[in-house]
Enzyme design. Structure first.
Site, PDB file in Angstrom:
ATOM      1  N   ASP B  11     -15.467   0.374  19.476  1.00 31.27           N
ATOM      2  CA  ASP B  11     -15.804   0.296  20.900  1.00 31.27           C
ATOM      3  C   ASP B  11     -15.547  -1.116  21.401  1.00 31.27           C
ATOM      4  OD1 ASP B  11     -16.558   2.898  20.898  1.00 31.27           O
ATOM      5  OD2 ASP B  11     -18.728   2.513  20.863  1.00 31.27           O
ATOM      6  N   ASP B 130     -16.408  16.008  24.532  1.00 28.71           N
ATOM      7  CA  ASP B 130     -17.801  15.820  24.106  1.00 28.71           C
ATOM      8  C   ASP B 130     -18.541  17.098  24.473  1.00 28.71           C
ATOM      9  OD1 ASP B 130     -17.095  13.212  23.526  1.00 28.71           O
ATOM     10  OD2 ASP B 130     -17.920  12.381  25.376  1.00 28.71           O
TER      11      ASP B 130
END
Lengths: 194, 251
Positions: B11, B130
């Site tokens: 990230d 997701d």
């Protein structure tokens, strides 16, 4: 000096960075004179065969590539475009290798594109024998069947040409620029050719 | 033989990795380029870099970072986060990214998948989904999992494939962060349903979980973040375990 042929291919930057890591000097160009005077030429490629051939023809790069006399390395779509014909949108290609590029037809639940790391078996000395059974990175939905110019074989759904050679033309279906140390070794093998 | 892929995910915020990575002798634990190169050396098969802030302001920083990653990392990598148009993608490709992952923007504008596949090829387009199980249905969520949508995992994955996505990156929000293992049932169902590769994400806690994702979930690749970053499981150790367990793996 190595010339990377500049056209609308997806992996030009990656090929350039791979040469930079090997500390090989190169130029990215579509200028015919510059291409012709280079010691070695890399013809990269990621994309769709028909659009790419149209672009190459428009720039008259197809005839130029076919008549090159110095070592030329076609990568991925670059290798397929060096063949005579591709099933991808019924495309007549450059025709250095008198071969037909075919679409993978899954026999069971194999995924297409063939994407990821697969092993290669060199059958010609230009592909360093030290890389036998080592892994390289592939991303493709079309393939060149095994033929008299095949210089490495990979198996996915069926055996196909992972690398080829004819006269001064070399070609790889995988991406040496993305295949870690093994890819670098194979790029070096090509760069040693004269 | 085609091998299963192990993919560390980093990230990124303002050009730096958000979580530190626990490598021995690392000069700068926040430098995504150095971490990416280190993972590549250790045998990672691919990398994913997610721009988690992804504002217009830091877009340029991210593109610059992508260029530096491409310069130093010799394995394929995917970049994602905040990609909402064709115009966002061209600079990333030009900078040397091998694939882009799209998520919320594809749910909002499914045509984006077609447009990207047409412009850059399916191999370039990873559809990230997701999802969380609600009333026995896998419901697709956007914006980092905060917004439920009216889409269902399996039909959306199939639509994504038909529109030209080259891979599906499925994260089970029910499993993400739990370290209890990947969501095996939906993974194997995706495998049955799709002709494109599926990347498992969410829930990796130990090496057995990866074995289950591959052997039972039939995943083509598995992604993890903190498990690798915190040094709890090294890639060589994971790969040697998987190989011994009969999984086709690059070592």
């Amino acid at each position: 000096m190595v010339a990377i042929i500049k056209y609308n291919a997806g992996n030009i930057r990656s090929v350039a960075f791979a040469l930079e890591r090997l500390q090989v000097s190169f130029t990215i160009t579509d200028n015919p004179e510059e291409i012709q005077k280079a010691d070695k030429i890399i013809f990269p490629g990621v994309g769709e065969a028909n659009t790419t051939m149209c672009y190459l023809k428009e720039k008259k790069l197809d005839a130029l590539i076919k008549n090159l006399k110095q070592p030329v390395l076609g990568i991925c779509l670059g290798m397929q475009l060096l063949c005579a014909y591709s099933e991808e949108n019924d495309t007549r290609c450059i025709g250095v290798f008198d071969e037909q590029v075919k679409k993978f037809q899954p026999q069971g639940h194999e995924k297409v594109p063939h994407m990821g790391w697969n092993s290669i078996l060199p059958t010609h000395e230009w592909v360093d024998r030290n890389v036998a059974d080592k892994f390289v990175y592939f991303v493709h939905s079309y393939f060149v069947p095994v033929n008299s110019h095949t210089s490495a074989i990979t198996e996915y759904i069926q055996p196909f040409s992972a690398a080829m050679k004819k006269d001064n033309f070399y070609a790889v279906q995988f991406h040496p620029e993305k295949s870690a140390a093994v890819g670098e070794k194979i790029l070096c093998s090509f760069l040693k050719q004269s | 033989m085609l091998t299963k892929r192990i993919i560390p995910c980093l990230d990124i915020k303002d050009g730096r990795t958000v979580k530190g990575v626990n490598f021995v002798n690392i000069r700068d634990a926040g430098d995504p380029v150095e971490l990416g190169a280190r993972y590549a050396e250790q045998g990672a098969d691919e990398l994913v870099f997610l721009d988690i802030t992804a504002t217009t302001d830091n877009r340029k920083t991210f593109v610059e970072l992508v260029r530096e990653i491409a310069r130093h990392v010799n394995i394929p990598f995917t970049v994602g986060g905040g990609i909402s148009s064709l115009a966002d993608v061209a600079p990333l490709l030009e900078a040397g990214a091998d694939k882009v992952s799209i998520n919320s923007a594809a749910v909002r504008t499914p045509q984006l998948i077609d447009d990207l596949a047409k412009a850059f090829g399916s191999q370039f387009v990873v559809l990230a989904i997701d999802a969380r199980k609600i009333n026995n249905q896998w419901i697709v969520h956007t914006h980092g999992g905060s917004n439920p949508t009216n889409k269902k995992l399996f039909s959306w994955a199939r639509e994504g494939q038909n529109r030209g996505a080259g891979e599906i990156l499925f994260t089970s929000m029910d499993h993400d962060g739990t370290r209890q293992g990947f969501a095996i049932d939906p993974l194997s169902k995706l495998h049955e349903l799709l002709q494109i590769p599926v990347i498992a994400s969410g829930g990796a806690g130990n090496k057995e979980h990866f074995l289950h994702a591959f052997a039972l979930g039939k995943a083509d690749a598995a992604l993890a973040a903190s498990l690798f970053h915190f040094g709890e499981l090294s890639i060589p150790e994971l790969k040697s375990y998987l190989k011994t367990s009969g999984v086709s793996i690059r070592t």
